[in-house]
Design an enzyme around this catalytic site. Structure first.
Site, PDB file in Angstrom:
ATOM      1  N   TYR A   1      49.433  55.633  74.444  1.00  0.00           N
ATOM      2  CA  TYR A   1      50.013  55.816  73.218  1.00  0.00           C
ATOM      3  C   TYR A   1      50.233  54.415  72.551  1.00  0.00           C
ATOM      4  CZ  TYR A   1      54.772  54.107  74.931  1.00  0.00           C
ATOM      5  OH  TYR A   1      55.446  53.132  75.481  1.00  0.00           O
TER       6      TYR A   1
ATOM      7  N   ASP B   1      50.151  44.980  57.428  1.00  0.00           N
ATOM      8  CA  ASP B   1      48.851  45.645  56.845  1.00  0.00           C
ATOM      9  C   ASP B   1      47.802  45.700  57.884  1.00  0.00           C
ATOM     10  OD1 ASP B   1      50.124  45.450  54.290  1.00  0.00           O
ATOM     11  OD2 ASP B   1      49.304  43.261  53.922  1.00  0.00           O
TER      12      ASP B   1
ATOM     13  N   GLU C   1      56.329  52.853  49.299  1.00  0.00           N
ATOM     14  CA  GLU C   1      55.026  51.989  49.115  1.00  0.00           C
ATOM     15  C   GLU C   1      54.703  52.015  47.729  1.00  0.00           C
ATOM     16  OE1 GLU C   1      53.815  50.373  51.634  1.00  0.00           O
ATOM     17  OE2 GLU C   1      54.412  51.439  53.495  1.00  0.00           O
TER      18      GLU C   1
ATOM     19  N   CYS D   1      58.380  53.107  76.379  1.00  0.00           N
ATOM     20  CA  CYS D   1      59.275  52.904  75.332  1.00  0.00           C
ATOM     21  C   CYS D   1      60.342  53.933  75.267  1.00  0.00           C
ATOM     22  CB  CYS D   1      58.760  52.475  74.208  1.00  0.00           C
ATOM     23  SG  CYS D   1      57.769  53.803  73.245  1.00  0.00           S
TER      24      CYS D   1
ATOM     25  N   HIS E   1      56.575  54.168  68.520  1.00  0.00           N
ATOM     26  CA  HIS E   1      57.306  53.265  69.719  1.00  0.00           C
ATOM     27  C   HIS E   1      58.937  53.714  69.115  1.00  0.00           C
ATOM     28  CE1 HIS E   1      58.839  49.974  71.501  1.00  0.00           C
ATOM     29  NE2 HIS E   1      59.201  49.236  70.611  1.00  0.00           N
TER      30      HIS E   1
END
Length: 728
Positions: free
Chosen positions: A563, A445, A492, A321, A380
Site C-alpha cells: 500500500y 505534484d 484544486e 500506518c 496513509h
C-alpha cells in the site's frame, strides 16, 4: 533534544537533582506521619495548636466518592479501582475525622505526583478550605455532618495530567499530622474537553462524545474510488490501559511537570508510539516477512498491544500506518485528548523535501523502478488532535496533525506534529511543527520523467491533482466516512489554492515549474470493483483533441504493490499500438486474468497499473490502483443484552476460493464486552467452513461493537463486526 542530568563538576554529588520522570513508581510514603513546622516559618501562615493528644483533630478516613464523581466527569467507563477526574472541574471527597469539626480547626488536602514533588512545578498541590492561602487548586467545604466533611476540590485547567497521591494533613501542635499512604485514594487527573479553560476544550457535545468517549472506530483504507474500511477497537477504558499510557510517558522520561502541556505531551507521544529511536511501543515493518512477530493486518485493536508493551517493556512487532494511528488514538483519548484517525488517499512520500513526486520511466515507456526514489502511498493514516495553539498566531488552533508512523525525523526524533491544519491549508509553513512535511503529503505534484540512456531526465507530464485526492475520517456518531479534504486544501485550481501554493514556495517548498508543450493526446485508466480471485477488467481510453490522427505506441505494466506504492512483484508487461482519429476517444479493453496476478499476490491485495504512450512528439501516461475486495467474516450475538448477563458471539467463515488457506489466525474482541480471544487453524480447504463461539459478560452499557479479524499466510484483510446495544 535530550539533556544529561550531570551538570558542571561543582554541582554534582548531593546538589544534583534528577528531573522527576516516573509517575507510576513512587515511594510507599512521601512524608513522616508527623512533620514539624519550620521554626523560621511565618506564624500566621503555619497555625500553632496544642501537641497531639486525645482532643486533637485527626483524619480517620478519606472517601473519594467515586459514585458521585465518575458520572460528573464522564469517567465511569474506566475499568479501574481509583477515581478518575478531568481537570478544571470540581470533584468531591468525603473526609471523616475523629470528632466533629470545630472553629479553630485547620487542615489541608495534599495531592502529589511523581518522585520529589514540588509546589513550584505543580507536582505538589496543597488545597486549603479556609482563609489560609493554598496552592493553585481551589477547595471549599460543601457540607458538614457530625465528624464528616464533604469537600469540593477543583484542579486548575492546566494541571499536570497523571496519577496523584492523596493526603489529608491536620494542623496540630507544632506541625502537620498526615494520613498514612493509602493507594485507594490515588487520583487520576486527565485533560478536559468539557472545560472552556482547558487547552483541549471542544464546544460541541456530540464531538466530545465521539472524539473522547468513543472506544471503537473505523479506519479507512484502499484507494479513491474503492475505499474500504477496518473496524478498530481503541479500548481506552479497558483495565490497565490508563496505567499503560502513563507508563509510556514514564518510559519517555518526559518530566512530570510538563505533562499538563498539551503541545509537549502529544509531541512526546508521537515519538514514543514508534520504536525507531526511543524503545517506543511499536516496530514498523513494511516487508512481507512478519515471522518474528504479528502481521499488522492481524491486530483488531490497541488493547493487546499496549498491555503487552507495559508488561514486557519491549517494543511490539509489527505495525504499519493504521496500527500506529489506531494505538496513538487510544493513547490520546485515554488521557482525555480529543482525537481522530485521518486517512489521506494518494499520499506523497517525497524523499527530496520538495513538492515534487518524481516517477521515472525508461525510454521505452516502462517504469524505471531502480531510479524512482519517491513513492505514492495508496493511503496513509495519521491522527488529529483538537487543541489551542498559544505558540502560533490567532486562527491556527483547532485540529492539529500528529503522526506516529516513523517516516522522517523532527528535532532528532521520528515524530511529526502537532501541525496546524489551518496553517497547512493556507500554506503558512513557517509555523511549528512539521507543517511543510504534511503539506507535501497532501499537495505534491506528480512529475512523470523520462530518463535517457545518459541519465538525463526530461519531464513529459505533470499531474497536480493526484496527490491528496481525498482525506477521510469517521463521521460523528456514524461509521460512514466524512470527507474533510476542504479543511486541508482549497479546491484544486482555485485562486485561493494558487495563493496557498505560492505562499508555500516562499517558505522553501519547491514546486515543479516545467514548461511542457501543450499536448492534444491524453490517456486514462478505469476499472470496476474487483474481488480477489476474479478477473480484472481494465478500460484504457486514449483521447485525441487534435485535427490529425495519432498512432500511439503504448505500454501497459501491472504489478502487485504494497500500500506504500513499493512494488512486490510484476505480473504484466505488454506493449501495444492504437490509432486515435481526430477529436475522438479510442477505448482499449484488457482482461487481467486471475491466474495472471494470483501467483504473485502473497498477502498484498493491491494491483498497480501504469500505461504510457508515445505518438510523434507527444507522451502520455496514467496510473490506476486496484484494491481487491475480500470476503467478510459473519458474526452473530445471542443471549441477554444487559450488563453482567451472559452472552455469546459466533464467528463463522467459508473459504470461497479454489485454494486452501494455511496457518489461519482469527482474533476477536469488543471493548466493554470481551477481552481479546484468538483461535488458530492449520488449514481451511476450499469451500470448507469454521464456526467459533465464545461466551462473554458485558461490563458497559450502550452501543457496543465486537470486531474479528482473520489472517493467514496467503490471505489477509478478512474482517467482520457486529453491533449490539447493551441495557444497564
Amino acid at each position: 533534544m535530550s539533556r544529561s542530568n550531570d551538570g558542571p563538576t561543582s554541582y554534582r554529588g548531593r546538589y544534583a537533582q534528577p528531573v522527576p520522570t516516573s509517575n507510576l513508581t513512587t515511594e510507599d510514603d512521601d512524608f513522616p506521619e508527623f512533620e514539624a513546622f519550620d521554626e523560621s516559618a511565618d506564624a500566621e501562615a503555619t497555625p500553632r495548636g496544642h501537641p497531639p493528644d486525645g482532643g486533637s483533630l485527626s483524619a480517620v478516613s478519606v472517601d473519594m466518592c467515586q459514585q458521585i464523581n465518575k458520572p460528573n466527569h464522564f469517567t465511569s467507563a474506566y475499568d479501574i479501582e481509583n477515581l478518575v477526574v478531568r481537570r478544571g472541574l470540581e470533584f468531591v471527597i468525603r473526609v471523616t475525622f475523629n470528632r466533629p469539626f470545630a472553629e479553630g480547626d485547620d487542615f489541608q488536602v495534599e495531592f502529589l505526583i511523581g518522585s520529589n514533588p514540588s509546589p513550584s512545578k505543580g507536582t505538589q498541590v496543597v488545597v486549603t478550605f479556609g482563609n489560609r492561602n493554598g496552592g493553585p487548586w481551589t477547595g471549599r467545604i460543601l457540607e458538614t455532618s457530625g465528624e464528616t466533611l464533604m469537600l469540593g476540590v477543583t484542579p486548575t485547567a492546566d494541571a499536570v495530567v497523571g496519577k496523584f497521591r492523596t493526603y489529608v494533613a491536620v494542623m496540630v501542635g507544632g506541625g502537620l499530622q498526615r494520613t498514612k499512604r493509602d493507594p485507594s485514594t490515588d487520583l487520576y487527573v486527565l485533560f478536559n474537553a468539557w472545560c472552556q479553560d482547558d487547552a483541549v476544550f471542544v464546544p460541541n457535545d456530540g464531538e466530545r462524545r465521539e472524539y473522547v468517549l468513543n472506544d471503537t472506530g473505523v479506519i479507512f483504507q484502499g484507494s479513491v474510488g474503492a475505499v474500504s474500511h477496518r473496524n478498530w477497537t481503541y479500548g481506552q477504558f479497558e483495565r490497565g490501559i490508563l496505567d499503560a499510557c502513563i507508563y509510556i510517558l514514564d518510559a519517555s522520561r518526559m518530566p512530570i511537570y510538563n505533562r499538563g502541556n498539551i503541545i509537549k505531551l502529544v509531541r512526546k507521544g508521537s515519538a514514543m508510539l514508534n520504536s525507531q529511536d526511543d524503545n517506543g511501543v511499536l516496530v514498523g515493518n513494511w516487508s512481507e516477512d512478519f515471522s518474528m512477530g504479528t502481521p499488522p493486518t492481524s491486530w483488531t485493536g490497541s488493547v493487546k498491544i499496549l498491555l503487552q508493551y507495559v508488561n514486557t517493556g519491549v517494543p511490539i512487532c509489527f505495525a504499519q500506518c493504521w496500527v500506529f494511528a489506531g494505538v496513538f488514538n487510544t493513547f490520546l483519548r485515554c488521557l482525555g485528548i480529543p482525537s481522530r484517525v485521518i486517512t489521506n488517499f494518494s499520499s506523497a512520500h517525497d524523499n527530496t523535501g520538495n513538492l515534487k513526486t518524481d516517477l521515472i520511466f525508461k525510454p521505452d515507456g516502462t517504469p524505471d523502478k531502480r531510479h524512482t526514489r519517491d513513492s505514492i502511498w495508496n493511503y496513509h493514516c495519521w491522527n488529529e488532535v483538537f487543541m489551542t495553539r498559544p505558540d502560533l498566531p490567532p486562527g491556527l488552533a483547532g485540529w492539529q496533525v500528529v503522526d506516529a508512523t516513523p517516516q522522517e525525523t523532527s528535532d532528532g526524533h521520528f515524530r511529526c506534529g502537532p501541525a496546524s491544519v489551518s496553517a497547512i491549508k493556507e500554506g503558512l509553513l513557517c509555523h511549528q511543527f512539521d507543517s511543510g512535511f504534511v503539506f507535501a503529503e497532501v499537495n505534491s505534484d506528480v512529475v512523470f520523467q523520462k530518463r535517457d540512456r545518459y541519465g538525463t531526465l526530461s519531464p513529459f507530464r505533470v499531474d497536480k491533482t493526484h496527490i491528496g485526492q481525498a482525506i477521510y475520517t469517521k463521521a460523528v456518531g456514524s461509521p460512514a466516512p466524512m470527507d474533510i479534504t476542504i479543511t486541508y486544501k482549497h479546491p484544486e485550481g482555485s485562486a485561493d489554492d494558487s495563493r496557498t501554493m505560492a505562499r508555500a514556495e516562499e517558505y522553501g517548498c519547491e514546486r515543479d515549474h516545467s514548461e511542457l508543450p501543450q499536448t492534444q493526446l491524453s490517456v486514462a485508466i478505469s476499472a470496476g470493483q474487483c474481488h480477489l480471485g476474479q478477473d480484472v477488467n481494465l478500460a484504457l481510453e486514449f483521447q485525441n483533441q487534435g485535427e490529425y490522427p495519432r498512432s500511439v505506441q503504448a505500454h501497459l505494466s501491472g504489478s502487485v504493490v504494497f500500500y506504500t506504492g513499493i512494488t512486490a512483484s510484476q505480473f504484466k508487461d505488454q506493449s501495444f499500438s492504437v490509432t486515435v482519429t481526430p477529436y475522438q476517444t479510442e477505448r482499449v479493453m484488457f482482461k487481467i486474468l486471475a491466474q495472471e496476478y494470483m501467483p504473485h499476490l502473497g498477502a498484498q491485495l493491491c494491483l498497480h497499473f501504469v500505461v504510457t504512450g508515445q505518438a510523434d512528439d507527444q507522451s502520455v501516461s496514467a496510473i490506476k490502483v486496484v484494491n481487491l475486495q475480500t470476503p467478510s467474516l459473519t458474526m452473530t450475538v445471542s443471549g441477554t443484552p444487559q450488563v453482567q448477563q451472559r452472552m455469546y458471539v459466533t464467528v463463522s467463515f467459508t473459504n470461497p476460493f479454489n485454494f486452501p488457506l494455511h496457518n489461519v489466525h482469527v482474533a476477536m474482541e469488543g471493548p466493554g464486552l470481551m477481552s481479546d480471544r484468538t483461535r488458530n487453524y492449520s488449514v481451511i480447504n476450499s469451500q470448507s467452513s469454521f464456526s467459533w463461539t465464545e461466551e462473554f459478560t458485558p461490563r458497559l452499557d450502550g452501543p457496543r461493537c465486537l470486531v474479528a479479524q482473520l489472517n493467514s499466510s496467503n490471505l489477509s484483510e478478512v474482517s467482520g463486526h457486529v453491533d449490539v446495544i447493551i441495557s444497564p
